[in-house]
Scaffold this active site. Structure first.
Site, PDB file in Angstrom:
ATOM      1  N   HIS A  59      56.050 139.933   4.725  1.00  0.00           N
ATOM      2  CA  HIS A  59      55.486 138.823   5.878  1.00  0.00           C
ATOM      3  C   HIS A  59      54.320 139.381   6.892  1.00  0.00           C
ATOM      4  CE1 HIS A  59      57.642 136.393   9.354  1.00  0.00           C
ATOM      5  NE2 HIS A  59      56.155 136.098   9.716  1.00  0.00           N
ATOM      6  N   GLU A  66      48.285 135.772   9.303  1.00  0.00           N
ATOM      7  CA  GLU A  66      49.221 137.380   9.997  1.00  0.00           C
ATOM      8  C   GLU A  66      47.974 138.716  10.571  1.00  0.00           C
ATOM      9  OE1 GLU A  66      52.307 138.469  10.202  1.00  0.00           O
ATOM     10  OE2 GLU A  66      52.451 135.971   9.883  1.00  0.00           O
ATOM     11  N   HIS A  69      48.870 138.744  14.671  1.00  0.00           N
ATOM     12  CA  HIS A  69      49.210 140.359  15.398  1.00  0.00           C
ATOM     13  C   HIS A  69      48.706 141.464  15.291  1.00  0.00           C
ATOM     14  CE1 HIS A  69      52.770 137.411  14.885  1.00  0.00           C
ATOM     15  NE2 HIS A  69      52.842 137.886  13.639  1.00  0.00           N
TER      16      HIS A  69
END
Length: 305
Positions: free
Chosen positions: A89, A160, A164
């Site tokens: 993930h 991602e 992040h």
């Protein structure tokens, strides 16, 4: 000139000789960090002076994984690795109390389908960044173990990074000297994979007799105990599907989050595993399904990790 100053000057001269061409190095300029005593994130009692050398302010680092049974793009060849390996993930920089921020640098927003309120990116995909650095090895691994659902893999990777990685101070472009465009992206993906290798969830569970099954069910306690036996800490398990008859959570496991403090930087530092600070969404009293993957959704051959 002091020894430290001289050493930094020499390092900068060497770095300046690194050309921007496919195959050029993609690592943070952490020479200065090596000259400092590493800090264990979320445990420091003083202000971090060099935020390139410790994730600041988000010192709780999560390595997160999915257990999906299909991709939705099987016809296009987007498949899951096998019937035992959990997929990537991401790697997240939460605050020490478990809260978080996101999309911290919109100049490095490469997500074509970002969260609400964020302008979508319309330029070349992040897969082209990887290819530009000659990292076919990285691209192959990501296409095998970092799999999206219902959309191309590179969209997920871009999401991602943008959501992040831009909130990790250690991936700021100022931490790369001289900065080569997009090397922070490549460095982040390498770091995610490094962390992912620390947590072979499928192997952790199988060592306690917990394997995917469409008939056998397990308890949350059994899942947690199996992982803790290897990491020393209880991860977060997430569940979807129907609510349990007991009414205390869902019944189909589909994700796991590993919580860590980091000594040094996430790229190369030591992970100190800690218990999850997020309550599980899985039922604690009822039975949980760990479903088998659809045979048509799985690659014919891949090496489990």
């Amino acid at each position: 000139m002091s020894f430290v100053a001289a050493a930094l000057t020499f390092a900068q001269l060497v770095a300046a000789t690194i050309p921007s061409f496919p195959g050029a190095p993609t690592f943070q300029d952490d020479f200065r960090c090596k000259l400092q005593k590493p800090v264990l994130s979320c445990q420091n009692t003083t202000i971090i002076k060099d935020t390139c050398c410790s994730p600041t302010p988000g010192g709780l680092v999560l390595q997160t994984q999915f257990w999906d049974t299909h991709t939705g793009l099987e016809a296009q060849g987007q498949l899951l690795p096998d019937n035992s390996t959990w997929t990537i993930h991401g790697l997240w920089p939460d605050f020490c109390n478990g809260s978080f921020t996101q999309y911290c640098d919109l100049t490095r927003q490469f997500d074509p389908t970002p969260d609400s309120g964020i302008p979508p990116y319309t330029g070349p995909g992040v897969d082209t960044f990887i290819k530009a650095f000659g990292r076919e090895d990285l691209l192959e691994f990501m296409n095998t173990f970092w799999i999206n659902q219902g959309a191309p893999n590179e969209h997920f990777w871009a999401h991602e990074f943008s959501k992040h990685a831009t909130c990790f101070s250690t991936y700021d472009t100022a931490c790369y000297k001289p900065y080569i465009e997009h090397e922070d992206v490549i460095n982040f993906y390498d770091s995610v994979i490094r962390a992912y290798h620390m947590f072979p969830t499928g192997q952790f569970l199988a060592s306690h007799g917990i394997v995917p099954s469409n008939t056998t069910t397990y308890t949350l306690s059994a899942l947690q105990t199996a992982v803790k036996a290897h990491t020393g800490a209880i991860p977060y398990f997430g569940c979807t599907g129907p609510k349990a008859p007991e009414g205390d959570g869902r019944t189909i496991v589909d994700e796991v989050w590993y919580f860590n403090h980091v000594l040094g930087i996430p790229q190369t530092g030591t992970f100190d595993h800690i218990d999850s600070v997020t309550p599980s969404t899985c039922t604690a009293k009822g039975q949980i399904q760990y479903l088998e993957r659809s045979p048509s959704s799985v690659r014919q051959s891949s090496t489990p990790v």
